[in-house]
Design an enzyme around this catalytic site. Structure first.
Site, PDB file in Angstrom:
ATOM      1  N   ASN A   1     -46.703  20.283 -22.723  1.00  0.00           N
ATOM      2  CA  ASN A   1     -47.137  19.503 -23.887  1.00  0.00           C
ATOM      3  C   ASN A   1     -48.630  19.192 -23.891  1.00  0.00           C
ATOM      4  O   ASN A   1     -49.134  18.626 -24.856  1.00  0.00           O
ATOM      5  CB  ASN A   1     -46.329  18.217 -24.000  1.00  0.00           C
ATOM      6  CG  ASN A   1     -44.884  18.496 -24.347  1.00  0.00           C
ATOM      7  OD1 ASN A   1     -44.576  19.503 -24.980  1.00  0.00           O
ATOM      8  ND2 ASN A   1     -43.986  17.628 -23.902  1.00  0.00           N
ATOM      9  N   ASN A   2     -49.321  19.532 -22.807  1.00  0.00           N
ATOM     10  CA  ASN A   2     -50.766  19.336 -22.821  1.00  0.00           C
ATOM     11  C   ASN A   2     -51.354  20.394 -23.744  1.00  0.00           C
ATOM     12  O   ASN A   2     -50.999  21.564 -23.687  1.00  0.00           O
ATOM     13  CB  ASN A   2     -51.368  19.454 -21.418  1.00  0.00           C
ATOM     14  CG  ASN A   2     -52.805  18.972 -21.380  1.00  0.00           C
ATOM     15  OD1 ASN A   2     -53.668  19.506 -22.075  1.00  0.00           O
ATOM     16  ND2 ASN A   2     -53.062  17.954 -20.584  1.00  0.00           N
ATOM     17  N   ARG A   3     -52.287  19.985 -24.584  1.00  0.00           N
ATOM     18  CA  ARG A   3     -52.828  20.882 -25.614  1.00  0.00           C
ATOM     19  C   ARG A   3     -54.055  21.667 -25.163  1.00  0.00           C
ATOM     20  O   ARG A   3     -54.630  22.412 -25.942  1.00  0.00           O
ATOM     21  CB  ARG A   3     -53.137  20.054 -26.862  1.00  0.00           C
ATOM     22  CG  ARG A   3     -51.849  19.441 -27.423  1.00  0.00           C
ATOM     23  CD  ARG A   3     -52.102  18.370 -28.419  1.00  0.00           C
ATOM     24  NE  ARG A   3     -52.716  17.217 -27.769  1.00  0.00           N
ATOM     25  CZ  ARG A   3     -53.102  16.131 -28.417  1.00  0.00           C
ATOM     26  NH1 ARG A   3     -52.957  16.060 -29.718  1.00  0.00           N
ATOM     27  NH2 ARG A   3     -53.644  15.125 -27.778  1.00  0.00           N
TER      28      ARG A   3
ATOM     29  N   THR B   1     -57.012  16.129 -24.076  1.00  0.00           N
ATOM     30  CA  THR B   1     -56.004  17.053 -24.610  1.00  0.00           C
ATOM     31  C   THR B   1     -54.600  16.663 -24.169  1.00  0.00           C
ATOM     32  O   THR B   1     -53.629  17.315 -24.533  1.00  0.00           O
ATOM     33  CB  THR B   1     -56.304  18.493 -24.143  1.00  0.00           C
ATOM     34  OG1 THR B   1     -56.263  18.545 -22.708  1.00  0.00           O
ATOM     35  CG2 THR B   1     -57.659  18.967 -24.645  1.00  0.00           C
TER      36      THR B   1
END
Length: 165
Positions: free
Chosen positions: A40-42, A143
């Site tokens: 889920n880290n962008r 992020t």
């Protein structure tokens, strides 16, 4: 699981002009031994948007190559800390990486982009003892999925300005 955390080696080569600094990899990243390993880290989606027409490479090695091909180095401010969970707010007993030594070995790096408030605060603390002359330091929005007020579109706008100019 131990609450002791150690960062990874820097990702860099002689062509890098920009250094992106995180604080300390989260639990999932440490488990995978990959920068920004949490799905889920962008971070990687953002890099794909900026440098690869939005196409996210599957393999971690290809993601690393994407950064190096665009003259971007990656590391963390904190070399070691104690932390339960993955939140930056839980970091304690932090020890810093030798950023001054790293920059001396990579004199072509003239800009540091701190990925999130904790990375920037830790770098600021580090700089009190080890000033980093001749390097522009930018505080960037994180992020991390914990930074939900920033959409990927908004992140792309501000990160593009720092990484493409």
């Amino acid at each position: 699981m131990s609450d002791e955390c150690r960062c990874f080696a820097p990702l860099a080569d002689e062509n890098c002009r920009i250094l992106i600094l995180g604080s300390m990899p989260g639990e999932r990243s440490l488990e995978l031994q990959q920068y920004y390993g949490h799905k889920n880290n962008r971070f990687w989606r953002l890099m794909a948007e900026l440098f690869n027409n939005g196409e996210l490479p599957e393999a971690y090695e290809e993601r690393q190559k994407l950064l190096l091909d665009n003259n971007i180095a990656l590391w963390d401010v904190i070399a070691y800390c104690r932390r339960e969970g993955s939140l930056d707010s839980a970091i304690r007993e932090e020890e810093y990486n030798d950023l001054a030594g790293f920059l001396a070995a990579h004199p072509q790096i003239k800009r540091i982009c701190c990925n999130g408030g904790k990375a920037h605060a830790s770098l600021t603390k580090y700089c009190r003892r080890h000033p980093l002359a001749g390097v522009e330091i930018l505080a960037m929005p994180s992020t991390s999925p914990a930074n939900a007020r920033w959409s990927l579109k908004k992140l792309k706008e501000i990160w593009a300005d720092a990484l493409l100019n």
